[in-house]
Design a protein around this motif. Structure first.
Motif, mmCIF file in Angstrom:
data_model
loop_
_atom_site.group_PDB
_atom_site.id
_atom_site.type_symbol
_atom_site.label_atom_id
_atom_site.label_comp_id
_atom_site.label_asym_id
_atom_site.label_seq_id
_atom_site.Cartn_x
_atom_site.Cartn_y
_atom_site.Cartn_z
ATOM 1 N N ASN A 69 1.143 -1.413 0.149
ATOM 2 C CA ASN A 69 -0.071 0.116 0.082
ATOM 3 C C ASN A 69 0.666 1.412 0.000
ATOM 4 O OD1 ASN A 69 0.665 0.357 2.539
ATOM 5 N ND2 ASN A 69 -0.882 0.425 3.166
ATOM 6 N N CYS A 70 0.332 2.277 -0.021
ATOM 7 C CA CYS A 70 0.963 3.278 0.216
ATOM 8 C C CYS A 70 1.558 3.861 1.481
ATOM 9 C CB CYS A 70 -0.075 4.668 -0.354
ATOM 10 S SG CYS A 70 -1.567 5.014 1.137
ATOM 11 N N GLU A 71 1.460 3.229 1.960
ATOM 12 C CA GLU A 71 2.271 3.155 3.604
ATOM 13 C C GLU A 71 3.234 2.203 3.570
ATOM 14 O OE1 GLU A 71 -0.520 2.555 6.329
ATOM 15 O OE2 GLU A 71 -1.391 4.414 6.001
ATOM 16 N N GLY A 72 3.780 1.672 2.112
ATOM 17 C CA GLY A 72 4.605 0.319 2.504
ATOM 18 C C GLY A 72 4.223 -0.228 3.450
ATOM 19 N N ARG A 73 3.233 -1.000 3.339
ATOM 20 C CA ARG A 73 3.215 -2.236 4.308
ATOM 21 C C ARG A 73 2.279 -2.755 2.746
ATOM 22 N NH1 ARG A 73 -1.565 -0.152 7.544
ATOM 23 N NH2 ARG A 73 -1.328 -2.300 7.854
ATOM 24 N N SER A 74 2.531 -4.318 3.553
ATOM 25 C CA SER A 74 2.151 -5.170 2.814
ATOM 26 C C SER A 74 0.678 -6.069 3.344
ATOM 27 C CB SER A 74 3.396 -6.347 2.543
ATOM 28 O OG SER A 74 3.675 -6.607 3.479
ATOM 29 N N GLY A 75 -0.177 -7.015 2.148
ATOM 30 C CA GLY A 75 -1.447 -7.727 2.428
ATOM 31 C C GLY A 75 -1.859 -7.988 1.349
ATOM 32 N N TYR A 76 -3.308 -8.686 1.812
ATOM 33 C CA TYR A 76 -3.673 -9.316 0.635
ATOM 34 C C TYR A 76 -3.289 -10.439 -0.474
ATOM 35 C CZ TYR A 76 -6.893 -5.318 1.200
ATOM 36 O OH TYR A 76 -8.007 -4.499 1.407
ATOM 37 N N PHE A 77 -2.797 -11.586 0.257
ATOM 38 C CA PHE A 77 -1.780 -12.707 0.352
ATOM 39 C C PHE A 77 -2.284 -13.104 -0.717
ATOM 40 C CE2 PHE A 77 0.697 -9.898 3.356
ATOM 41 C CZ PHE A 77 1.969 -9.717 2.842
ATOM 42 N N ARG A 78 -2.177 -13.611 -2.170
ATOM 43 C CA ARG A 78 -2.551 -15.050 -2.421
ATOM 44 C C ARG A 78 -1.326 -16.249 -2.841
ATOM 45 N NH1 ARG A 78 -6.073 -12.575 -0.186
ATOM 46 N NH2 ARG A 78 -8.015 -12.010 -1.344
ATOM 47 N N MET A 79 -1.739 -16.457 -3.176
ATOM 48 C CA MET A 79 -0.376 -17.857 -3.387
ATOM 49 C C MET A 79 -1.404 -19.345 -4.601
ATOM 50 S SD MET A 79 0.745 -20.616 -0.842
ATOM 51 C CE MET A 79 2.189 -19.866 -0.090
#
Length: 145
Positions: A74-84
């Motif tokens: 995201n715009c803050e440099g944090r990660s999420g919504y992980f898909r494998m």
């Protein structure tokens, strides 16, 4: 965040951390390569060091193939919504041992030096990122891109 493009990752409350959010003012999430810049502090070398130090090959495991983890920064440099997604060498989808996939996912989620990318107006922007792991007989051989 719903924008209807093929490959977009939509929030799933059964998979995603509810504290992770994307930039609300941004209509589309761009791919990491569209910025023409490296997206992780220390670049690929730093990512490889983290994975090769942390990953432990499960005993008696001969699984071979590719595992891709795709996510949003995201715009803050944090990660999420992980898909494998996992596949064999013929690119046929398969399931790997959870001792492998759980490790790779947890290490990916712990990466915390994603760079903040900005659009042409200088505003921080969300972007899609992915990592592909090449495994041979349960051993982590390579990380792409």
């Amino acid at each position: 965040h719903i924008n209807g493009r093929i490959g977009d990752i939509e929030f799933d409350p059964t998979l995603d951390n509810t504290t992770f959010t994307t930039c609300s003012s941004q209509p589309l999430i761009r791919q990491h390569f569209m910025f023409g810049a490296k997206t992780y502090e220390g670049e690929k070398i730093a990512i490889e060091r983290i994975f090769f130090d942390a990953y432990q090959k499960p005993e008696d495991n001969n699984e071979t193939g590719l595992i891709r983890i795709r996510f949003v920064v995201n715009c803050e440099g944090r990660s999420g919504y992980f898909r494998m997604k996992a596949m064999d060498w013929q690119y046929v989808e398969k399931e790997f041992d959870l001792n492998i996939t759980n490790q790779l996912m947890e290490i990916t989620k712990a990466l915390d030096s994603w760079k903040i990318m900005k659009n042409q107006d200088g505003k921080p922007q969300d972007y899609y990122q992915y990592l592909i792991f090449k495994l041979e007989s349960g051993e982590l051989m390579e990380i792409m891109p």
